[in-house]
Design a protein around this motif. Structure first.
Motif, PDB file in Angstrom:
ATOM      1  N   GLN A 116       0.825  -1.206   0.000  1.00 33.55           N
ATOM      2  CA  GLN A 116       0.000   0.000   0.000  1.00 33.55           C
ATOM      3  C   GLN A 116       0.857   1.253   0.000  1.00 33.55           C
ATOM      4  O   GLN A 116       0.512   2.247  -0.620  1.00 33.55           O
ATOM      5  CB  GLN A 116      -0.895   0.010   1.242  1.00 33.55           C
ATOM      6  N   GLN A 117       1.955   1.195   0.743  1.00 35.42           N
ATOM      7  CA  GLN A 117       2.826   2.365   0.818  1.00 35.42           C
ATOM      8  C   GLN A 117       4.185   1.951   1.355  1.00 35.42           C
ATOM      9  O   GLN A 117       4.288   1.060   2.201  1.00 35.42           O
ATOM     10  CB  GLN A 117       2.211   3.427   1.740  1.00 35.42           C
ATOM     11  N   ILE A 118       5.231   2.601   0.824  1.00 37.97           N
ATOM     12  CA  ILE A 118       6.580   2.396   1.339  1.00 37.97           C
ATOM     13  C   ILE A 118       7.094   3.761   1.760  1.00 37.97           C
ATOM     14  O   ILE A 118       7.016   4.716   0.982  1.00 37.97           O
ATOM     15  CB  ILE A 118       7.516   1.808   0.257  1.00 37.97           C
ATOM     16  N   GLY A 119       7.593   3.878   2.968  1.00 36.99           N
ATOM     17  CA  GLY A 119       8.108   5.180   3.366  1.00 36.99           C
ATOM     18  C   GLY A 119       8.725   5.142   4.747  1.00 36.99           C
ATOM     19  O   GLY A 119       8.691   4.117   5.425  1.00 36.99           O
ATOM     20  N   SER A 120       9.282   6.272   5.164  1.00 35.99           N
ATOM     21  CA  SER A 120       9.808   6.361   6.520  1.00 35.99           C
ATOM     22  C   SER A 120       8.623   6.388   7.469  1.00 35.99           C
ATOM     23  O   SER A 120       7.504   6.718   7.062  1.00 35.99           O
ATOM     24  CB  SER A 120      10.632   7.634   6.670  1.00 35.99           C
ATOM     25  N   PRO A 121       8.836   6.018   8.730  1.00 34.36           N
ATOM     26  CA  PRO A 121       7.719   6.048   9.680  1.00 34.36           C
ATOM     27  C   PRO A 121       7.005   7.392   9.684  1.00 34.36           C
ATOM     28  O   PRO A 121       5.774   7.445   9.726  1.00 34.36           O
ATOM     29  CB  PRO A 121       8.400   5.772  11.021  1.00 34.36           C
ATOM     30  N   ILE A 122       7.776   8.470   9.605  1.00 33.46           N
ATOM     31  CA  ILE A 122       7.157   9.795   9.646  1.00 33.46           C
ATOM     32  C   ILE A 122       6.287  10.031   8.416  1.00 33.46           C
ATOM     33  O   ILE A 122       5.163  10.511   8.520  1.00 33.46           O
ATOM     34  CB  ILE A 122       8.246  10.883   9.798  1.00 33.46           C
ATOM     35  N   ASP A 123       6.811   9.627   7.259  1.00 34.54           N
ATOM     36  CA  ASP A 123       6.009   9.757   6.029  1.00 34.54           C
ATOM     37  C   ASP A 123       4.722   8.961   6.125  1.00 34.54           C
ATOM     38  O   ASP A 123       3.640   9.439   5.784  1.00 34.54           O
ATOM     39  CB  ASP A 123       6.788   9.215   4.819  1.00 34.54           C
ATOM     40  N   ILE A 124       4.879   7.718   6.552  1.00 34.14           N
ATOM     41  CA  ILE A 124       3.715   6.832   6.611  1.00 34.14           C
ATOM     42  C   ILE A 124       2.679   7.415   7.558  1.00 34.14           C
ATOM     43  O   ILE A 124       1.483   7.396   7.292  1.00 34.14           O
ATOM     44  CB  ILE A 124       4.147   5.429   7.109  1.00 34.14           C
ATOM     45  N   TYR A 125       3.176   7.956   8.661  1.00 37.77           N
ATOM     46  CA  TYR A 125       2.246   8.478   9.661  1.00 37.77           C
ATOM     47  C   TYR A 125       1.594   9.777   9.198  1.00 37.77           C
ATOM     48  O   TYR A 125       0.388   9.948   9.284  1.00 37.77           O
ATOM     49  CB  TYR A 125       2.982   8.706  10.983  1.00 37.77           C
ATOM     50  N   ASN A 126       2.428  10.674   8.693  1.00 37.79           N
ATOM     51  CA  ASN A 126       1.904  12.001   8.348  1.00 37.79           C
ATOM     52  C   ASN A 126       1.279  12.070   6.972  1.00 37.79           C
ATOM     53  O   ASN A 126       0.376  12.862   6.746  1.00 37.79           O
ATOM     54  CB  ASN A 126       3.013  13.047   8.444  1.00 37.79           C
ATOM     55  N   GLU A 127       1.782  11.277   6.055  1.00 41.37           N
ATOM     56  CA  GLU A 127       1.298  11.369   4.678  1.00 41.37           C
ATOM     57  C   GLU A 127       0.810  10.026   4.173  1.00 41.37           C
ATOM     58  O   GLU A 127       1.321   9.502   3.189  1.00 41.37           O
ATOM     59  CB  GLU A 127       2.421  11.864   3.740  1.00 41.37           C
ATOM     60  N   PRO A 128      -0.166   9.424   4.844  1.00 40.20           N
ATOM     61  CA  PRO A 128      -0.666   8.141   4.335  1.00 40.20           C
ATOM     62  C   PRO A 128      -1.200   8.332   2.927  1.00 40.20           C
ATOM     63  O   PRO A 128      -1.836   9.356   2.645  1.00 40.20           O
ATOM     64  CB  PRO A 128      -1.770   7.763   5.318  1.00 40.20           C
ATOM     65  N   GLU A 129      -0.910   7.379   2.068  1.00 38.07           N
ATOM     66  CA  GLU A 129      -1.260   7.560   0.665  1.00 38.07           C
ATOM     67  C   GLU A 129      -2.689   7.176   0.362  1.00 38.07           C
ATOM     68  O   GLU A 129      -3.227   7.540  -0.668  1.00 38.07           O
ATOM     69  CB  GLU A 129      -0.311   6.736  -0.220  1.00 38.07           C
ATOM     70  N   ASN A 130      -3.287   6.364   1.211  1.00 40.58           N
ATOM     71  CA  ASN A 130      -4.674   6.009   0.953  1.00 40.58           C
ATOM     72  C   ASN A 130      -5.399   5.712   2.252  1.00 40.58           C
ATOM     73  O   ASN A 130      -4.815   5.721   3.336  1.00 40.58           O
ATOM     74  CB  ASN A 130      -4.770   4.829  -0.025  1.00 40.58           C
ATOM     75  N   ARG A 131      -6.672   5.452   2.092  1.00 43.58           N
ATOM     76  CA  ARG A 131      -7.541   5.255   3.233  1.00 43.58           C
ATOM     77  C   ARG A 131      -7.089   4.061   4.077  1.00 43.58           C
ATOM     78  O   ARG A 131      -7.170   4.084   5.305  1.00 43.58           O
ATOM     79  CB  ARG A 131      -8.961   5.031   2.708  1.00 43.58           C
ATOM     80  N   PHE A 164      -5.040   2.067   9.068  1.00 39.89           N
ATOM     81  CA  PHE A 164      -4.256   1.057   9.766  1.00 39.89           C
ATOM     82  C   PHE A 164      -3.257   1.689  10.720  1.00 39.89           C
ATOM     83  O   PHE A 164      -2.962   1.150  11.775  1.00 39.89           O
ATOM     84  CB  PHE A 164      -3.537   0.172   8.744  1.00 39.89           C
ATOM     85  N   ILE A 165      -2.723   2.868  10.324  1.00 38.11           N
ATOM     86  CA  ILE A 165      -1.740   3.545  11.163  1.00 38.11           C
ATOM     87  C   ILE A 165      -2.483   4.518  12.064  1.00 38.11           C
ATOM     88  O   ILE A 165      -3.135   5.435  11.589  1.00 38.11           O
ATOM     89  CB  ILE A 165      -0.739   4.348  10.300  1.00 38.11           C
ATOM     90  N   GLY A 166      -2.385   4.316  13.346  1.00 36.80           N
ATOM     91  CA  GLY A 166      -3.072   5.212  14.265  1.00 36.80           C
ATOM     92  C   GLY A 166      -4.566   4.969  14.201  1.00 36.80           C
ATOM     93  O   GLY A 166      -5.040   4.025  13.605  1.00 36.80           O
ATOM     94  N   GLU A 167      -5.318   5.867  14.837  1.00 36.18           N
ATOM     95  CA  GLU A 167      -6.765   5.693  14.854  1.00 36.18           C
ATOM     96  C   GLU A 167      -7.392   6.915  14.236  1.00 36.18           C
ATOM     97  O   GLU A 167      -8.124   7.658  14.874  1.00 36.18           O
ATOM     98  CB  GLU A 167      -7.237   5.506  16.288  1.00 36.18           C
TER      99      GLU A 167
END
Ligand SMILES: Nc1ncnc2c1ncn2[C@@H]1O[C@H](COP(=O)(O)OP(=O)(O)O)[C@@H](O)[C@H]1O
Ligand SMILES: [Mg+2]
Lengths: 275, 346
Positions: free
Chosen positions: B214-229, B234-237
């Motif tokens: 679904q997405q590849i990135g640094s933890p910060i990217d994944i957390y702040n800039e999720p690419e899709n719903r 899945f990350i956080g609530e």
């Protein structure tokens, strides 16, 4: 728990009547002389002294030899079979194990008679050989026929415990070994075989026990001249009527078997430590 | 950083079920890469293909640029820490750790030195002669890690290695694993379904779902800039809301128009709007762009989790300021707190 303890009472009584009492009687007979009554026991070691005779010693040695040979052949033949079975899909495994046990559903006597027909001088094999113009081979009433009969009869008792220990082995241990660089042979030697040792020991002990104490197979496939410990004991009880001597032989056999089992156990432990 | 493993359009079928549907992934030298996703999404299968225990149905696995599809597991320069440790029960701690070195017929003296150093590293120096079956879960875990690392693999694969440990031990081991990885400087490919674990430990997070990345990135990217719903959920609530992208930098949801930092969508495109619980500010009702009432307050240790019900939905908010239940409140958002993403089938 108390409740359940009561439920085990019948079993305990059964054990005492059918296992403990006969055992005590056999030992009692072994250490007493002929013709004594329950009231006046004549303790003596004469029965054991009697065994110290080259004829009887030879019977013991021969029985152990054939027992060991039978056990080794069952192991060499049974281990690969158990291993191959354990590699199959579960449904196939169940079927194959069923097939392994099928012969044991048929009375041992019948199976042994069948072997007599196959091995006899005018039996199936020799019939085939002479038709091919290869002459005759005497197979009946030899060590060969006795060992063959024992191997065929006892093989399932080697295969099943080994298969059990192989099939319940955690597959990830095998993967772990390969992951750490062990090729298939090394994985087998250092992990699979070592972990199947409990099954091997069970199988070996069971087959050896049955082989060394069997008397029907040597009698039928070995003939009247062929005397193993089992036959010796049988004849003392049935035809000669010297129960005391028969009991003494049984006692010695039991002690030897206990020692052999001890040795097996300690061997396994030592090997585990050495590795 | 140099690539060490490349997965190219990797697929895997079990019967008629496609478990991996075209995985493309580069794993770099000295990287702590985590495969993160819900149970059954294909993480273990991916790892097993890298280790050589499963054959891919399609695609390629390159190791140092060379296709290793035909290389058996025992010849690959990777080692695995198995989910349930898979320690050899018939060997003591020392022999378990020394297994790989024995196989390679390393000199006895060197074996001893290396095993001791490794046991030292995982904090089990005094356990050499212990029976592995009598160790605690955490200790078995350490033996498993030492047993793999002593072979100095180029890549260490770890399949949910902390899954069986209790919360406290888990935290300790997370810290230690990260420390070990830094100390010896090799690539870790780590599998987990725990997003917090993934975010705290990794250099790179790979979020997977149903056999796809679904997405590849640094933890910060994944957390702040999720690419899709899916990633956002899945990350956080996160609060995930249907919205309309009116034009560049303007999005409408819950009947209110907000300024945002996203652009490049067609006019009035339906989108998913993701709001992190900690990004929403609670203010006085008249100062908020959205109005609602506090429905529940739960203390979570550091912050409160507050649920505010508006006319349209319930918002989940994390804040350190207490708010009483039934208080009318307003909610505000700054433009960069609003994450707009394309709608996906997930
Ligand atoms: N050996 C197998 N045979 C059939 N199906 C399998 C096998 N291994 C895994 N699967 C299936 O593949 C899917 C992905 O499994 P897995 O990679 O273990 O997921 P994860 O590790 O992400 O939980 C699951 O639906 C699982 O049931
Ligand atoms: Mg898994």
């Amino acid at each position: 728990m108390r409740h359940f303890r009561k439920l085990s009472m019948p079993y305990l009584i059964w054990c005492i009547i059918f296992i403990l009492i006969p055992l005590v009687l056999i030992v009692l007979y072994a250490f007493t002389t002929v013709g004594n009554h329950v009231i006046s026991l004549n303790f003596s070691l004469a029965n054991f002294a009697k065994i110290n005779d080259p004829t009887y010693i030879r019977v013991f040695i021969k029985s152990f030899e054939l027992g060991v040979i039978t056990t080794i052949i069952c192991f060499i033949g049974g281990y690969p079979l158990a291993f191959i079975i354990s590699r199959q899909k579960e449904s196939v495994q169940d079927l194959l194990i069923l097939l392994v046990t099928v012969p044991t559903w048929i009375n041992m006597l019948l199976r042994t008679y069948a072997w007599m027909n196959i091995l006899a001088d005018n039996g199936i094999i020799n019939g085939l050989l002479s038709r091919l113009g290869l002459g005759q081979v005497t197979m009946m009433y030899t060590n060969f026929s006795v060992v063959l009969g024992m191997v065929c009869n006892f093989m399932p008792f080697m295969i099943i415990p080994i298969h059990t220990s192989l099939s319940k082995m955690d597959g990830s241990l095998i993967e772990a070994a390969m992951d750490l660089g062990a090729n298939r042979l090394q994985t087998f030697r250092m992990v699979i075989f070592r972990l199947s040792m409990p099954g091997v020991i069970n199988g070996v002990v069971m087959v050896f026990l049955m082989a060394i104490s069997s008397f029907v197979i040597p009698k039928l496939l070995g003939g009247g001249q062929f005397v193993l410990i089992g036959n010796l004991i049988e004849s003392q009880f049935i035809s000669i009527g010297d129960w005391n001597f028969g009991s003494a032989i049984s006692t010695i056999l039991a002690v030897l078997i206990l020692i052999a089992m001890r040795l097996m156990k300690s061997m396994d432990l030592k090997e585990a430590e050495a590795n | 950083m140099e690539k060490i493993i490349e997965l190219k359009n990797l697929t895997k079928n079990f019967g008629d079920q496609q478990v991996l549907k075209g995985i493309n992934l580069d794993i770099h030298q000295n990287e702590f890469l985590t495969l993160l996703g819900p149970s059954g999404c294909g993480k273990t299968t991916t790892l097993r293909i890298i280790a050589g225990f499963e054959e891919p149905s399609g695609g390629e696995v390159l190791f140092d640029g060379i296709d290793i599809s035909a290389v058996p597991p025992y010849k690959r320069e990777v080692n695995t820490v198995f989910q349930k440790y898979a320690l050899f029960p018939h060997m003591n701690v020392f022999d378990n750790v020394a297994f790989g070195l024995h196989i390679r017929k390393v000199d006895k003296q060197i074996v001893e030195t290396k095993v001791r150093r490794m046991l030292d590293l995982v904090g089990l120096s005094d356990y050499e002669n212990r029976d592995v079956t009598l160790l605690s879960g955490g200790q078995q875990q350490r033996v498993a890690i030492a047993r793999a690392l002593v072979n100095e693999p180029k890549v260490l694969l770890l399949d949910e290695p902390l899954g069986a440990l209790d919360a406290k031990l888990r935290k300790e081991m997370q810290f230690e694993l990260k420390k070990i990885q830094k100390e010896i400087g090799i690539t870790f490919v780590f599998v987990t379904h725990d997003q917090e674990e993934a975010l705290t430990m990794s250099d790179t997070v790979v979020v997977m779902n149903e056999g796809t990345i679904q997405q590849i990135g640094s933890p910060i990217d994944i957390y702040n800039e999720p690419e899709n719903r899916f990633v956002a959920g899945f990350i956080g609530e996160s609060n995930i809301i249907d919205g309309i992208m009116n034009e560049d930098f303007l999005v409408t949801f819950d009947d209110v128009q907000f300024e945002c930092v996203d652009n490049g969508f067609p006019r009035d495109e339906p989108v998913d709007v993701v709001l992190r619980p900690e990004d929403i500010d609670i203010v006085k009702p008249e100062e908020g762009k959205l109005q609602g009432v506090v429905r529940s307050v739960t203390f979570k240790g550091v912050h409160y989790e507050i649920v505010v019900e508006t006319r349209h939905r319930k918002y989940r908010i994390h804040t350190t300021d207490f708010c009483a239940v039934d208080t009318p409140v307003g909610l505000t958002l700054t433009p960069d707190d609003i994450h707009v993403m394309w709608k996906t089938p997930y």
